[in-house]
Design an enzyme around this catalytic site. Structure first.
Site, PDB file in Angstrom:
ATOM      1  N   HIS A 183    -100.694 -56.555 -29.934  1.00  0.00           N
ATOM      2  CA  HIS A 183    -101.850 -56.275 -29.076  1.00  0.00           C
ATOM      3  C   HIS A 183    -101.917 -57.246 -27.888  1.00  0.00           C
ATOM      4  O   HIS A 183    -101.303 -58.320 -27.895  1.00  0.00           O
ATOM      5  CB  HIS A 183    -103.144 -56.384 -29.877  1.00  0.00           C
ATOM      6  CG  HIS A 183    -103.359 -57.745 -30.479  1.00  0.00           C
ATOM      7  ND1 HIS A 183    -103.854 -58.819 -29.766  1.00  0.00           N
ATOM      8  CD2 HIS A 183    -103.144 -58.203 -31.730  1.00  0.00           C
ATOM      9  CE1 HIS A 183    -103.941 -59.875 -30.539  1.00  0.00           C
ATOM     10  NE2 HIS A 183    -103.498 -59.536 -31.742  1.00  0.00           N
ATOM     11  N   GLU A 228    -104.060 -56.665 -39.240  1.00  0.00           N
ATOM     12  CA  GLU A 228    -103.849 -58.111 -39.182  1.00  0.00           C
ATOM     13  C   GLU A 228    -103.925 -58.726 -40.580  1.00  0.00           C
ATOM     14  O   GLU A 228    -104.562 -58.172 -41.487  1.00  0.00           O
ATOM     15  CB  GLU A 228    -104.912 -58.744 -38.275  1.00  0.00           C
ATOM     16  CG  GLU A 228    -104.918 -60.273 -38.203  1.00  0.00           C
ATOM     17  CD  GLU A 228    -103.688 -60.833 -37.525  1.00  0.00           C
ATOM     18  OE1 GLU A 228    -102.605 -60.781 -38.159  1.00  0.00           O
ATOM     19  OE2 GLU A 228    -103.795 -61.331 -36.398  1.00  0.00           O
TER      20      GLU A 228
END
Length: 295
Positions: free
Chosen positions: A21, A111
């Site tokens: 990201h 994550e």
């Protein structure tokens, strides 16, 4: 029926690309995690720009590559976190609608879980402890270890292979499919570790991806994926890959699917290095046996 219909790799993606990201508020100020859940941390304005630039680079890679057909397509998997979803939206601006086969939110590529609201001073001590303990096996209190992430990424890969084998991504044989996975730094490293069968020690030496940096796994002529087709030796060295790991990537360019690289020391020699000195002894023993007669 065309020749491509008989190609053994007709449903495999031309490329599998891991994208981290863009820059998030948590990347520039860890205090953001004190009041905001990790999954709701947004991108910064720079992070949005990085994602748009990454989209342009990826589109250029697909359309300008010498071996790519004009009928290339993309399919996306994305972590459910706000920063990855926002990154995907900005990357997607570079692609026409007809180029995109589909997108799937995939919770297993999220994550690493560091716990709930993170107290800044406590996290500083915890991360210092992790450095002493080892990044792969250290489990955050109320959270995950990298080994835990490895387990769910392994589960995701099994599902991905089923999707490919059953052509659930609706790939047509005459089109080059580019599979883009928008995820997080550690998750991307664990994905590569699982795919290429890297050891825990090798993982510990890998460097994290930069924001919106990506790794391109490209399909070689024999059906194996390799990082060395798109990336240079210098790039792979900067990522923390050893000379042996880089040599394995080069071998994969021409390897046939399912082949085993006997020159990988972490497959055999790292565990049975003493057997190297036994080869000559075994040969001598066989020679002695053949020269005697059993009575």
């Amino acid at each position: 029926m065309t020749t491509d219909d008989h190609h053994p790799f007709k449903f495999l993606p031309k490329r599998i690309i891991l994208v981290r990201h863009g820059e998030s508020m948590g990347n520039i100020d860890t205090a953001a995690y004190v009041t905001t859940p990790d999954n709701k941390i947004p991108l910064t304005s720079l992070g949005l720009d990085q994602a748009r630039v990454a989209g342009t680079h990826l589109r250029n890679l697909f359309s300008d590559h010498g071996n790519c057909t004009t009928n290339w397509r993309v399919y996306f998997y994305v972590s459910p976190y706000q920063r990855t979803r926002s990154t995907l939206r900005e990357i997607g601006r570079s692609f026409e609608r007809q180029r995109i086969i589909g997108v799937r939110e995939e919770c297993r590529i999220r994550e690493q879980d560091f716990g709930n609201f993170q107290i800044e001073e406590r996290m500083k001590v915890i991360k210092e402890t992790r450095e002493r303990f080892g990044r792969f096996f250290y489990r955050f209190p109320e959270g995950e270890s990298a080994a835990d992430v490895f387990d769910r990424v392994s589960s995701f890969l099994e599902s991905l292979w089923r999707d490919l084998d059953m052509n659930r991504l609706h790939k047509e044989p005459y089109r080059d499919l580019n599979l883009i996975i928008v995820s997080h730094g550690l998750t991307c490293r664990v994905f590569l570790m699982k795919w290429f069968k890297w050891t825990v020690e090798q993982f510990e030496h890998l460097n994290n991806l930069g924001n919106c940096e990506f790794r391109v796994m490209e399909l070689g002529e024999g059906g194996e994926y390799s990082l060395a087709i798109h990336h240079t030796n210098e790039e792979m060295q900067e990522w923390g890959m050893s000379p042996e790991m880089i040599a394995d990537q080069k071998w994969r360019i021409h390897a046939h699917r399912g082949d085993w690289n006997d020159n990988c020391p972490w497959y055999f020699d790292a565990f049975f290095d003493h057997l190297k000195t036994d080869v000559d002894k075994e040969s001598d023993d066989k020679a002695d046996d053949s020269s005697t007669t059993c009575e």
